[in-house]
Structure formats: C-alpha cells, structure tokens
Design a protein around this motif. Sequence first.
Motif, PDB file in Angstrom:
ATOM      1  N   LYS A 118      49.892 118.303  80.050  1.00  0.00           N
ATOM      2  CA  LYS A 118      50.757 117.389  79.303  1.00  0.00           C
ATOM      3  C   LYS A 118      49.868 116.370  78.580  1.00  0.00           C
ATOM      4  CE  LYS A 118      54.307 115.981  81.693  1.00  0.00           C
ATOM      5  NZ  LYS A 118      55.055 115.169  82.689  1.00  0.00           N
ATOM      6  N   LEU A 119      50.021 116.272  77.252  1.00  0.00           N
ATOM      7  CA  LEU A 119      49.250 115.315  76.455  1.00  0.00           C
ATOM      8  C   LEU A 119      50.066 114.036  76.259  1.00  0.00           C
ATOM      9  CD1 LEU A 119      47.726 117.585  73.664  1.00  0.00           C
ATOM     10  CD2 LEU A 119      46.589 116.754  75.704  1.00  0.00           C
ATOM     11  N   ILE A 120      49.375 112.871  76.277  1.00  0.00           N
ATOM     12  CA  ILE A 120      50.040 111.579  76.102  1.00  0.00           C
ATOM     13  C   ILE A 120      49.435 110.894  74.889  1.00  0.00           C
ATOM     14  CG2 ILE A 120      50.656 109.394  77.190  1.00  0.00           C
ATOM     15  CD1 ILE A 120      50.024 110.676  79.892  1.00  0.00           C
ATOM     16  N   ASP A 121      50.262 110.693  73.869  1.00  0.00           N
ATOM     17  CA  ASP A 121      49.813 109.976  72.666  1.00  0.00           C
ATOM     18  C   ASP A 121      49.870 108.471  72.930  1.00  0.00           C
ATOM     19  OD1 ASP A 121      48.928 109.500  70.143  1.00  0.00           O
ATOM     20  OD2 ASP A 121      50.820 109.952  69.135  1.00  0.00           O
ATOM     21  N   ASP A 170      46.165 104.410  82.856  1.00  0.00           N
ATOM     22  CA  ASP A 170      46.557 104.496  84.268  1.00  0.00           C
ATOM     23  C   ASP A 170      47.269 105.811  84.583  1.00  0.00           C
ATOM     24  OD1 ASP A 170      45.493 101.996  84.833  1.00  0.00           O
ATOM     25  OD2 ASP A 170      47.364 100.950  84.323  1.00  0.00           O
ATOM     26  N   ALA A 171      48.086 106.279  83.630  1.00  0.00           N
ATOM     27  CA  ALA A 171      48.909 107.463  83.901  1.00  0.00           C
ATOM     28  C   ALA A 171      48.146 108.767  83.738  1.00  0.00           C
ATOM     29  CB  ALA A 171      50.120 107.477  82.968  1.00  0.00           C
ATOM     30  N   SER A 172      46.994 108.781  83.070  1.00  0.00           N
ATOM     31  CA  SER A 172      46.316 110.038  82.729  1.00  0.00           C
ATOM     32  C   SER A 172      45.229 110.381  83.739  1.00  0.00           C
ATOM     33  CB  SER A 172      45.716 109.942  81.326  1.00  0.00           C
ATOM     34  OG  SER A 172      44.891 108.806  81.227  1.00  0.00           O
ATOM     35  N   ASP A 173      45.043 111.702  83.959  1.00  0.00           N
ATOM     36  CA  ASP A 173      43.956 112.212  84.807  1.00  0.00           C
ATOM     37  C   ASP A 173      42.691 112.434  83.985  1.00  0.00           C
ATOM     38  OD1 ASP A 173      45.781 112.409  86.996  1.00  0.00           O
ATOM     39  OD2 ASP A 173      46.581 114.226  86.067  1.00  0.00           O
ATOM     40  N   VAL A 174      42.855 112.829  82.726  1.00  0.00           N
ATOM     41  CA  VAL A 174      41.734 113.014  81.794  1.00  0.00           C
ATOM     42  C   VAL A 174      42.012 112.159  80.568  1.00  0.00           C
ATOM     43  CG1 VAL A 174      40.472 114.666  80.354  1.00  0.00           C
ATOM     44  CG2 VAL A 174      41.294 115.364  82.596  1.00  0.00           C
ATOM     45  N   VAL A 175      41.007 111.415  80.125  1.00  0.00           N
ATOM     46  CA  VAL A 175      41.138 110.564  78.934  1.00  0.00           C
ATOM     47  C   VAL A 175      40.278 111.159  77.830  1.00  0.00           C
ATOM     48  CG1 VAL A 175      40.802 108.264  77.965  1.00  0.00           C
ATOM     49  CG2 VAL A 175      41.567 108.510  80.320  1.00  0.00           C
ATOM     50  N   SER A 204      51.482 118.738  86.859  1.00  0.00           N
ATOM     51  CA  SER A 204      50.764 119.062  85.620  1.00  0.00           C
ATOM     52  C   SER A 204      49.661 118.051  85.366  1.00  0.00           C
ATOM     53  CB  SER A 204      51.736 119.077  84.428  1.00  0.00           C
ATOM     54  OG  SER A 204      52.394 117.829  84.327  1.00  0.00           O
ATOM     55  N   LEU A 205      48.631 118.494  84.648  1.00  0.00           N
ATOM     56  CA  LEU A 205      47.506 117.629  84.276  1.00  0.00           C
ATOM     57  C   LEU A 205      47.931 116.719  83.127  1.00  0.00           C
ATOM     58  CD1 LEU A 205      44.357 117.157  84.670  1.00  0.00           C
ATOM     59  CD2 LEU A 205      44.088 118.668  82.707  1.00  0.00           C
ATOM     60  N   ARG A 206      47.786 115.431  83.311  1.00  0.00           N
ATOM     61  CA  ARG A 206      48.173 114.456  82.292  1.00  0.00           C
ATOM     62  C   ARG A 206      46.912 114.015  81.548  1.00  0.00           C
ATOM     63  NH1 ARG A 206      53.240 112.096  83.533  1.00  0.00           N
ATOM     64  NH2 ARG A 206      52.649 110.047  82.769  1.00  0.00           N
ATOM     65  N   GLY A 234      38.224 104.493  88.687  1.00  0.00           N
ATOM     66  CA  GLY A 234      37.882 105.270  89.877  1.00  0.00           C
ATOM     67  C   GLY A 234      38.705 106.532  89.985  1.00  0.00           C
ATOM     68  N   GLY A 235      38.670 107.140  91.187  1.00  0.00           N
ATOM     69  CA  GLY A 235      39.412 108.377  91.380  1.00  0.00           C
ATOM     70  C   GLY A 235      38.708 109.545  90.714  1.00  0.00           C
ATOM     71  N   THR A 236      39.503 110.491  90.246  1.00  0.00           N
ATOM     72  CA  THR A 236      38.949 111.688  89.600  1.00  0.00           C
ATOM     73  C   THR A 236      39.168 111.659  88.091  1.00  0.00           C
ATOM     74  OG1 THR A 236      41.033 112.835  90.015  1.00  0.00           O
ATOM     75  CG2 THR A 236      39.281 113.089  91.664  1.00  0.00           C
ATOM     76  N   LYS A 237      39.259 110.489  87.511  1.00  0.00           N
ATOM     77  CA  LYS A 237      39.469 110.399  86.056  1.00  0.00           C
ATOM     78  C   LYS A 237      38.231 110.897  85.329  1.00  0.00           C
ATOM     79  CE  LYS A 237      42.745 106.576  85.776  1.00  0.00           C
ATOM     80  NZ  LYS A 237      43.926 107.359  85.448  1.00  0.00           N
ATOM     81  N   LYS A 238      38.458 111.694  84.287  1.00  0.00           N
ATOM     82  CA  LYS A 238      37.373 112.243  83.473  1.00  0.00           C
ATOM     83  C   LYS A 238      37.515 111.730  82.049  1.00  0.00           C
ATOM     84  CE  LYS A 238      35.570 115.075  86.604  1.00  0.00           C
ATOM     85  NZ  LYS A 238      34.186 114.979  87.067  1.00  0.00           N
TER      86      LYS A 238
END
Length: 555
Positions: free
Chosen positions: A310-313, A141-146, A262-264, A171-175
């Motif tokens: 920003k990277l999320i582990d 949910d928190a990330s823009d790119v997975v 920032s891009l998450r 949905g949205g702009t998730k990649k």
Amino acid sequence: MKRPKLKKASKRLSCAKRYKIQKKVREHNRKLRKEAKKKGVSKRVKKDIGVPNSAPFKEEILREAEQRRLQVEEEKEKRRQAKKEQRAEKRKKEKEAASKAAEPTAKKARKDDNGTQSEKKPAPDRSSKHFLCAELNKVIDASDVVIEVLDARDPLGCRCPQLEEAVLQRGGTKKLLLVLNKIDLVPKETVERWIQCLQQEFPAVAFKASTQLRDGVVKAKKRRIVASNEVLDRSRGAACFGNCCLAELLISYADKTQSEGSLRVGVVGFPNVGKSSIINSIKGSLACNVGIKRGTTKMMQEVHIAKNVKLIDSPGVVASPSNPPALMALRSLQVEEGGESVLEAVRNLLKQCDKTQIMLQYNIPDFRNSLEFLTLFAKKRGYLQKGGVPNTEQAATTFLADWTGAKLSYHCKAPENHSLPAYLSDAVVTEMQNGWNLNKIKTGNKETLKAVRFPNQASSIGFTSKGPTSGLLSVADIPEGKPGAAATEEEAEQNEESSETETTEDSNKKEKAEKLQKKTIKRKKGNVRFQSVPIDISLSTAITDDAYDFNTDFK
C-alpha cells in the motif's frame, strides 16, 4: 385520415391545399388592414410633443411635472421595499418553523451554563505550514518503508537531512529508499554518477514517471488483438520506466517481512519532485491528483498497488527559511503563498546558471540583468500587455514553471569525493541495505537507463547546487517572523557593498566633470574647438546600426 397502425393522424398536406390556406390568410390580413385604415385606427403611438414654446408659464409647468414624476417614483420605490421586507419576514418564519419541526427534542444542541450554544471548531487550514507538517509526520509514523523522491536534475538539493534523520530516529524496522525521478531531463553520464554516489548511503532506484495517465474509470480496456494500423504512443510524456523494477522490489520485500497485513510505503519529498506521478505510474492509472502548480497534494492518501503493498501519498516537505535564495525558489512555496515575488525567484535562479547556456536554451540575445532577460523572453514568447509592453510577470511564471516542472533540462555535477553526513554511519548504511535485493536494483537500473532517451550534454544547462535543503518537520521549528528573513541577510550585505562601490564611482565621475568644466572656462570665447570622440567601427555595430536598441528603455 387516421391510418390504422398509428396513434396520431398525420399532419401532412398536399401542396395545393397548403398554398390555398396561405392565400386565404393573406387575404384576411389585407381586409383587416383596410378596415382599420377606414376607421383611422393605427398601431403607431403618437409622440408627446410636450409643452409648446408659445405657452405661458412653461418653466413652472415643466417644474410641476418633474415634481409629480419624482413623487410617483418615490411611492413606487416605497411599495417595492415594503413588499421585499414582507417576503423576507415570511421566508424567515417558514425557515424557523421548518427547523423546529425537523429537529427533534432529543437531538437539540447542548447549551452551556450561561445559556449560549457551544460554538463549532473551525476547520483547519490545509495550506498552512502547521497542517502540512502534521500530515507529513503522520505519513512517516504510519509507513514501514519511506521512499524519498529526488529530482535527478538536483538530487543533492532535493535531499532533506531533517527528514532522513527523523526516519532513522523512529527506530524499529523502518527502511529508507531513494528514487531518482525525471532522469530523462539529465545526461546519461550524470545520472549514472549520481546513482553510484547515492547507493553508497541508501538503495537508489532510477525512475521516469508518466505524465499522461488517465482516470481508472475512463481508462481504455485491454484488448487481446491490437489493430495493425494502430500507432503506439511512445512520446516522452506517455512513456514510463522503472515502475516494474520498483513494484517488484516492494512486493518481494513485503513477502519477506510482512507475514500479516500489508506493507505501508510512504512517498515523501519536496514539492514538485513527482511523488504523486510515481504512485500513478506504479498503479497504472490516475489514482492521485497531479498538477503543474506546486503544492497540489494537501493530505495523506492511501493507494493499493498489490495485495500486500500500500502506497501513501504525502504533501511536500516545508522548506526552512534559512535556506539560500536559489533553493527557496525551487523547493519552497513562497511564490505561491505570496512571500516572495516571481521576479526575485527568477533573479536568484539566473545567478546559479551560465549566461551563454541560458541564451542558447531560450534563443535570446545577450542581457545584462534579470529584468532585461524577462523583457526579451516576453517578446520572444509574445507575452505583451496593452500598448505592446512586455509582460515580465507572465514571463517569470513561465520560466519558473519550466525549472520546477518536468520540461527544462539542467544538471548538477555529482561530488567526486563522497563522505557520509553526520547523522549516518557505516552500521546504519548496512542496516538500511539489509533486506533489499541489491542485485535486482542494479539490473533494473541498467534496463531503465538503456530504455530512456537522454538529452545531450551540450543541450543541458549546468546548474551549481547549493547542497541539501533543510526542511521543517515539527510545528515548534516554524518561525513566526516573515519567511526568508534569514536567507536575505547575505543579499542585504551584497547590496550594501554594491551601493558603496557605486557611490565611490559616482564621486570620481563628478570630480572629472568639474575639472573639464574649469578647463573650458579658461579657454577663449572666440576660439571654437572640437573634441575628438573615439568611434567603434566593428562588424556588430555596422550590422545593427539601424536596429532599435531595446536596452535604452530599461536602464
């Protein structure tokens, strides 16, 4: 004599003075010993001879003495317990007084209507499946790119259809971006074929993470001048390839799309595929905790790699119990949680491999089953218990760690006829590839493949993949029953079939034995006949005739 510029006088003496003092001390001690000898005083304590045998009523005297001694000990014990209780009460009173003095009246705990104090909620269990699923959903949910991390040795087995479908449904702009990690453990031709296959669905980046990074605080400072005699560490563990390509790709995408903030980027995947190692390799230091043991990461963790990225582990995806046993052995945490034994996991893995390749890889002779393989492997590595008994449990854990960690080289063949899964369409594929610089990805992958040293095709073990691994993302999907119950149904059917065949074979053998006995009874008692036995005279038996056969112990 005190010297002028020193605080204290020196204790140094001349040798003559020191020897004189020692001589006087010796003489004084000798004089004291002489006087003590004259007076009859000695340091030795005389031994108690006890009651002599000639004394009358000896047994009664000894019994009374023993009773007296026990009474004294009981009194001592009572006194000791009383003192202990007094100390405990004193400590309790001091604690109560200190807590009353420290706690102000305004901040006292609120009480319920019944007068009982409201209980605190217990902390959630971080190793539970409910907690891991909740953390994974937070990251998505928190990330823009997975970024979905795949093990290059079995990319199809590392893909989770439920995870990919969940990202697309948000949905949205998730990649969604695929990263093929551990490419140094797979032959080059296989890696190239898998990259071509994966790029037909999502953008795929080849990567080789570093496993020898130190903490950022301890990390050595960069020097402008490098010594001529300094040796650079270019070992397999220290080397890292593909990090520049991936970092530049994310920064360029962030510049295009993110005007503010920032891009998450969320990094997801099954346990031990190298999620935390990829983040550390891009960062250049030990930002996330990494371990050989599966399931090291328990919570989401944010790491800044640039001003706008920003990277999320994230923790590993929880594998569904409905998967085949071989996939559960590699992708799930059943062994760590105690749901499945290590020996069972090794047995399921050996079924999917070629026996000759396993024998060549581990330098082990021919074996009939997994238990015999583990006994030979334990003897080879020196895993022995008391009495020289092979430790099969330790051998099994080592074998499983080789397969799940970044050590053993094995590969799966890419499918020749590629087809899109049910949750993907051509429109979704084009939408996922929009916004990325595909030419930059191709050039970066080519440079990475040129730099990495790949293993030979002959030295890599062939592994038959069982397809994508289904995972659990929602708490409602987690079954309450025992894990792996659905996966073991096929094994139960196989065991029933094998037991039926064994019973038929045993019945045939018994019938033959009874016929032979009847024939021998019919023969005369006086005549002695010798039955001819076929003898195998071959080179293998001639060489290993004197050797001890270990297989006899494990029938």
